[in-house]
Design an enzyme around this catalytic site. Sequence first.
Site, short mmCIF file in Angstrom:
data_model
loop_
_atom_site.label_atom_id
_atom_site.label_comp_id
_atom_site.label_asym_id
_atom_site.label_seq_id
_atom_site.Cartn_x
_atom_site.Cartn_y
_atom_site.Cartn_z
N SER A 113 0.84 -1.19 0.00
CA SER A 113 0.00 0.00 0.00
C SER A 113 0.88 1.24 0.00
CB SER A 113 -0.90 0.02 1.23
OG SER A 113 -0.12 0.22 2.41
N THR A 126 -7.22 -7.62 3.37
CA THR A 126 -7.77 -7.64 4.73
C THR A 126 -7.56 -8.98 5.41
OG1 THR A 126 -9.43 -6.00 4.13
CG2 THR A 126 -9.86 -7.29 6.10
N GLU A 175 -8.18 2.57 -12.04
CA GLU A 175 -9.49 2.20 -11.52
C GLU A 175 -10.57 3.09 -12.11
OE1 GLU A 175 -11.73 2.26 -7.19
OE2 GLU A 175 -9.76 1.32 -7.31
N ASN A 196 -6.96 -9.47 -5.90
CA ASN A 196 -6.26 -8.89 -4.76
C ASN A 196 -6.84 -9.38 -3.44
OD1 ASN A 196 -5.13 -7.41 -6.81
ND2 ASN A 196 -5.80 -5.42 -6.06
N GLY A 247 -11.03 -5.97 -3.55
CA GLY A 247 -11.98 -6.33 -2.51
C GLY A 247 -12.22 -7.82 -2.42
N GLY A 248 -11.16 -8.62 -2.57
CA GLY A 248 -11.31 -10.07 -2.58
C GLY A 248 -11.54 -10.70 -1.22
N ASP A 290 -0.14 -0.65 -4.66
CA ASP A 290 -1.59 -0.69 -4.69
C ASP A 290 -2.19 0.66 -4.29
OD1 ASP A 290 -4.01 -2.01 -5.07
OD2 ASP A 290 -4.14 -2.68 -2.99
N HIS A 291 -3.26 1.06 -4.93
CA HIS A 291 -4.06 2.24 -4.58
C HIS A 291 -3.23 3.47 -4.17
CE1 HIS A 291 -8.13 0.73 -4.87
NE2 HIS A 291 -7.72 -0.39 -4.35
N GLY A 333 -12.14 -4.25 2.65
CA GLY A 333 -12.42 -4.48 4.06
C GLY A 333 -13.36 -5.65 4.27
#
Length: 323
Positions: free
Chosen positions: A92, A272, A176, A269, A248-249, A124-125, A221
């Site tokens: 991240s 969490t 995205e 991905n 969001g996997g 990521d992001h 999350g």
Amino acid sequence: MLWEYVLVESFQHLILRLIFRQLHPDFINVRTAYTSKIWAQLTKIFLQNQAQKDSENMCKITEAVNIFNYLTAEAAVKAAEEIGVNLIIQTSAGTVEHFGAQKLYDIVDAARKGAKIEVALHLDHCRNKELGKLCADTGWDSIMMDFSHLPFEENIANTREMAEYAHSRNVAIEGEIGVISGVEEDIVSDEAVGADFEETMEFVERSQIDAVAPAIGTAHGIYHGVPKINFELVEKLGKEKTPVVIHGGSGLSAETFTRLIELGGRKVNISTLVKNAYLDKTKELVLSGEKFAPIPFDTEVENAVKEEVKKHLEVFSGKRTSF
């Protein structure tokens, strides 16, 4: 066969590293050791073979695991190595800021050194252009620049700017479209804004990205209830040449993962669940009352993370059908 281990529609840099490693087994990092001329030749090889590929003889999915320290990086590499699948380790933006780009790169590089699989490094992001550029310059194989919170034209313009920067350094880029709900460190989206096919394809074409993460109904999350996923969009995009990324996997069922992959998801991905496995095992050991020396304690935690990652990688790669 040269393409025996190449991942379908994966990021070009990882694919080309796989190609070159087949040609030169001792080669580790093409980007830092070879000239742009050789890189151009490899790109030509990639395009020629991509046109002739037989998808039935190739893997269909690239697993991407978010890590936040050496222990989780090593756990992810060991999990992938045990089942024989290649891996993308993701960091991240916050993790990069915490360790510093060079130190974090070295941490991941140490974890993947000597691995019997290919391990690429992905950011990521990221919404900070300077941080994205720093990672591209430091050695990340790919970066995700997330400007999805901006209006459509601004998303395209900012992503295209970063795509040009990344590509000039032989680094791949993910973008995205739409808004994926949930929490990813300091990126908080209370409501999802779904993507549609036409807008996504326009975004891909104009931004010049190498992989696209459309908002399909998944969330970052923990899920509260059953997500409503736009499988139709994944299927349509899966027929196009740009790889589809599933964010969001963590928390999705094995059946949902399998369907998304069958329809065209090419990078999945998980984040969490890695954090939860790490924290849950730590809490369990602390509350057990048993006395641990630091190294055995860390080993227990690492094994817990490895097993959680491993069972997801097994589902993604079709080696098991449930968690």
